[in-house]
Enzyme design. Structure first.
Site, PDB file in Angstrom:
ATOM      1  N   ARG A  20       0.890  -1.172   0.000  1.00 44.39           N
ATOM      2  CA  ARG A  20       0.000   0.000   0.000  1.00 44.39           C
ATOM      3  C   ARG A  20       0.923   1.216   0.000  1.00 44.39           C
ATOM      4  NH1 ARG A  20      -5.460   1.090   1.557  1.00 44.39           N
ATOM      5  NH2 ARG A  20      -5.752   3.107   2.561  1.00 44.39           N
ATOM      6  N   HIS A  71      -6.894   1.175  -7.122  1.00 45.25           N
ATOM      7  CA  HIS A  71      -7.257   0.438  -5.908  1.00 45.25           C
ATOM      8  C   HIS A  71      -8.026  -0.823  -6.328  1.00 45.25           C
ATOM      9  CE1 HIS A  71      -7.800  -0.400  -1.833  1.00 45.25           C
ATOM     10  NE2 HIS A  71      -8.584   0.584  -1.432  1.00 45.25           N
ATOM     11  N   GLN A 106     -10.154  -3.146  -3.832  1.00 46.31           N
ATOM     12  CA  GLN A 106     -11.427  -2.555  -3.418  1.00 46.31           C
ATOM     13  C   GLN A 106     -12.505  -2.829  -4.457  1.00 46.31           C
ATOM     14  OE1 GLN A 106     -12.343  -0.706  -0.442  1.00 46.31           O
ATOM     15  NE2 GLN A 106     -14.310  -1.273  -1.350  1.00 46.31           N
ATOM     16  N   ASP A 115     -16.358   8.541  -3.137  1.00 48.79           N
ATOM     17  CA  ASP A 115     -15.153   8.400  -2.323  1.00 48.79           C
ATOM     18  C   ASP A 115     -14.901   9.750  -1.659  1.00 48.79           C
ATOM     19  OD1 ASP A 115     -12.871   7.378  -1.159  1.00 48.79           O
ATOM     20  OD2 ASP A 115     -11.644   7.516  -2.971  1.00 48.79           O
ATOM     21  N   CYS A 130     -16.000   3.128  -0.389  1.00 48.80           N
ATOM     22  CA  CYS A 130     -14.845   2.310   0.009  1.00 48.80           C
ATOM     23  C   CYS A 130     -14.417   2.567   1.450  1.00 48.80           C
ATOM     24  CB  CYS A 130     -13.680   2.535  -0.943  1.00 48.80           C
ATOM     25  SG  CYS A 130     -13.038   4.224  -0.970  1.00 48.80           S
ATOM     26  N   ARG A 146     -14.005  -7.049   1.487  1.00 50.29           N
ATOM     27  CA  ARG A 146     -12.568  -6.886   1.282  1.00 50.29           C
ATOM     28  C   ARG A 146     -11.831  -8.151   1.738  1.00 50.29           C
ATOM     29  NH1 ARG A 146     -10.039  -1.908   1.232  1.00 50.29           N
ATOM     30  NH2 ARG A 146      -8.145  -3.176   1.027  1.00 50.29           N
TER      31      ARG A 146
END
Length: 308
Positions: free
Chosen positions: A102, A129, A132, A223, A263, A291
């Site tokens: 990450r 991402h 996700q 988001d 998310c 997830r």
């Protein structure tokens, strides 16, 4: 050997194969059956960006698969003291069985993967991402909305928007992205998605009109307007995103059976209202749980590729 760096690297069949595997593992988990798909294996988890969902889901996931996760922040390893990414990769990948990173720039992730002896998974970069999106699409499937799917993404043209572009282009559904002027998606990523859409039949619409994007959609998603590293821009961004909040009035424009996804973390009163996030159309906590299951599917699938 395969890596999981961006959905653009995968075919439709491969994405759906991973999701089917994830659903199978989720069913087993819900029945308290924990098959050791990856016994004694170690997942190195490198974090240059902080996390809640990514750390907990990967660390729990590898444990439930029979392995162990090693949390490695940039402050704990030599990467944070200036060691080249290529050196870090060549050392760590000789000691673990898989790596999740990450980080900030996608180029750093790709450099690590270039020198790695083991599969590398993108846990988030500034550009993409993908893990996700696997959880998001899994949630959409569970809601029975993957047929005639119309997704409206409202907000910043960031890594989530880019990954939605990749997913739509691969799976062939309709995606409408509405961003304020000056916050549009990356043009190269958009062009690549549009080219892919010619083969998949995806319909991709880009605009600056959130209400138009949401009209009749079956999934509404957004988001945060202020991602990590953008805190000093908060005041300006909040002003620029005026009219982009997903509230009840916005959701009324969507299909009556539409769901809301985010998310997380969510900033209530900014990109989404309290009543939407806590309302009956919100599946954000099911999405967050997925997830765990989607990433287990990714890890098991990547591990299986090494035997082919």
């Amino acid at each position: 050997m395969r890596h999981f760096l961006t959905l653009a690297d995968y075919t439709k069949d491969e994405i759906l194969e991973i999701l089917n595997l994830a659903k199978e593992i989720k069913t087993e988990t819900k029945n308290r059956v924990f098959k050791e798909y990856m016994p004694k294996q170690t997942l190195g988890m490198i974090f240059e960006k902080s996390s809640t969902r990514t750390r907990v889901s990967f660390e729990t996931g590898i444990y439930q698969l029979g392995g162990v996760g090693l949390f490695l922040s940039s402050n704990d390893i030599q990467l944070g003291r200036g060691e080249p990414m290529s050196d870090t990769s060549r050392v760590i990948s000789r000691m673990v069985d898989m790596v999740m990173i990450r980080t900030f720039e996608q180029s750093k992730l790709e450099e690590f993967a270039k020198y790695s002896k083991v599969p590398v998974i993108n846990g988030l970069t500034n550009e993409f991402h993908p893990v996700q999106l696997m959880a998001d699409y899994m949630t959409i499937q569970e809601a029975g909305l993957d047929k005639d799917l119309v997704v409206a993404y409202i907000g910043d043209g960031n890594n989530m928007a880019h990954s939605w572009l990749n997913m739509a282009a691969k799976l062939g559904f309709e995606l409408r992205i509405a961003t304020p002027k000056g916050y549009e998606v990356d043009n190269t990523i958009l062009e690549n998605a549009l080219n892919e859409a010619k083969n998949s039949g995806a319909k991709i619409v880009i605009s600056n009109n959130p209400k138009e994007a949401v009209e009749g959609s079956t999934v509404v998603t957004t988001d945060t307007w202020v991602s990590m590293g953008q805190e000093d821009e908060k005041e300006k961004r909040v002003k620029d995103f005026d009219g982009y909040i997903v509230d009840n009035e916005m959701m009324k424009l969507a299909h009556e059976n539409a769901i809301f996804l985010h998310c997380l973390p969510a900033y209530r009163g900014y990109e989404v209202s309290e009543d939407v996030i806590e309302g009956p159309q919100s599946l954000i906590f099911q999405e967050a749980e997925n997830r765990l299951h989607a990433q287990k599917g990714v890890m098991v699938w990547l591990d299986k590729q090494r035997d082919k």
